[in-house]
Design an enzyme around this catalytic site. Structure first.
Site, PDB file in Angstrom:
ATOM      1  N   ASP A  46      18.721  40.442  23.700  1.00  0.00           N
ATOM      2  CA  ASP A  46      17.276  40.350  23.486  1.00  0.00           C
ATOM      3  C   ASP A  46      16.945  39.637  22.172  1.00  0.00           C
ATOM      4  OD1 ASP A  46      17.157  41.881  25.742  1.00  0.00           O
ATOM      5  OD2 ASP A  46      15.941  43.481  24.868  1.00  0.00           O
ATOM      6  N   ASP A  47      15.751  39.100  22.129  1.00  0.00           N
ATOM      7  CA  ASP A  47      15.057  38.653  20.895  1.00  0.00           C
ATOM      8  C   ASP A  47      15.378  37.227  20.425  1.00  0.00           C
ATOM      9  OD1 ASP A  47      14.215  41.251  21.067  1.00  0.00           O
ATOM     10  OD2 ASP A  47      14.991  41.894  19.131  1.00  0.00           O
ATOM     11  N   HIS A  97      10.463  37.897  27.278  1.00  0.00           N
ATOM     12  CA  HIS A  97      10.442  39.079  26.389  1.00  0.00           C
ATOM     13  C   HIS A  97       9.170  39.018  25.522  1.00  0.00           C
ATOM     14  CE1 HIS A  97      12.524  42.520  24.695  1.00  0.00           C
ATOM     15  NE2 HIS A  97      12.713  41.984  23.512  1.00  0.00           N
ATOM     16  N   HIS A 101       7.031  39.152  20.784  1.00  0.00           N
ATOM     17  CA  HIS A 101       7.744  40.445  20.715  1.00  0.00           C
ATOM     18  C   HIS A 101       6.764  41.602  20.486  1.00  0.00           C
ATOM     19  CE1 HIS A 101      10.933  43.383  19.696  1.00  0.00           C
ATOM     20  NE2 HIS A 101      11.614  42.628  20.536  1.00  0.00           N
ATOM     21  N   HIS A 183      21.545  42.572  21.009  1.00  0.00           N
ATOM     22  CA  HIS A 183      20.477  41.767  20.406  1.00  0.00           C
ATOM     23  C   HIS A 183      20.987  40.492  19.770  1.00  0.00           C
ATOM     24  CE1 HIS A 183      18.387  45.607  20.803  1.00  0.00           C
ATOM     25  NE2 HIS A 183      17.287  44.887  20.827  1.00  0.00           N
TER      26      HIS A 183
HETATM   27 ZN   LIG Z   1      13.249  42.992  21.699  1.00  0.00          ZN
END
Ligand SMILES: [Zn+2]
Length: 217
Positions: A46-47, A97, A101, A183
């Site tokens: 993620d991210d 996503h 965020h 992440h």
């Molecule tokens: Zn995230």
């Protein structure tokens, strides 16, 4: 006495709820928590994409011949389109996503933000930042996306006191079909660099195949 207290406190800091509780999974049965498979395992990052983490992640995945899924922040894709293209060209999948965020519980313009991210991320997969959304947001997003949660949380953004102990717990909870949450974030990079190669080696020993989640599901 003080020593015992500090020891207990240190142990508590490594306490991570790796598996989402069953009652939460049952509350949201339409979400994907794990995938029905006997041989495959699904790493998710993620991210990103960010230059500090994503190229390293891609190099490591390539070395172990592993595929994964990247839940990208739209604004990072806007800033780093070449890294985003590299994710796709190396056979991984991507998901939305949000653009900034956002936490769904605190963001009245959540759907607009998801739509803005979709201008940069072409995918039918969505993962909510922090795993949080309101009921109406879930309803709206489910019309266009498969909502992908996770089966194993690594909490790689936390400072581990005993990374070996945490990794052992994570591996013991990982099974074929597991969706594992990692992440691409500066805060997580140190733990990721320690964990990812060991995780990939462990999966290879088990003869599990690291696969990307299908973007068209
Ligand atoms: Zn995230």
């Amino acid at each position: 006495m003080t020593q015992i207290f500090f020891y207990l406190w240190r142990c508590m800091k490594d306490f991570i709820i790796i598996k989402p509780p069953l009652f939460i999974r049952r509350l949201f049965p339409s979400f994907i928590w794990k995938i029905n498979s006997e041989k495959s395992i699904y790493l998710t990052f993620d991210d990103g994409p960010i230059p500090e983490s994503t190229p390293w992640t891609l190099d490591t995945l390539k070395y172990y011949n592993a595929k994964a899924s990247f839940f990208c922040v739209g604004d990072n894709v806007r800033k780093y389109p070449i890294i985003y293209q590299r994710i796709l060209s190396e056979g991984h999948s991507v998901g939305n996503h949000t653009f900034n965020h956002l936490n769904g519980l605190k963001s009245p313009n959540y759907i607009e933000n998801v739509n803005k991210a979709s201008l940069y991320i072409d995918s039918k997969l969505f993962r909510p930042p922090y795993g949080l959304m309101r009921k109406n947001q879930i309803k709206e997003i489910s019309k266009k996306y498969k909502i992908i949660m996770w089966d194993v949380l690594t909490a790689d953004y936390k400072k581990y006191n005993n990374p070996k102990f945490v990794l052992k717990k994570i591996l013991s909870k990982s099974k074929p079909g597991s969706v594992i949450l990692l992440h691409n974030h500066i805060k997580a990079q140190k733990n990721l660099e320690y964990m990812l190669p060991l995780m990939l080696r462990f999966f290879r020993q088990k003869a599990w195949i690291c696969e990307a989640i299908d973007m068209k599901v």
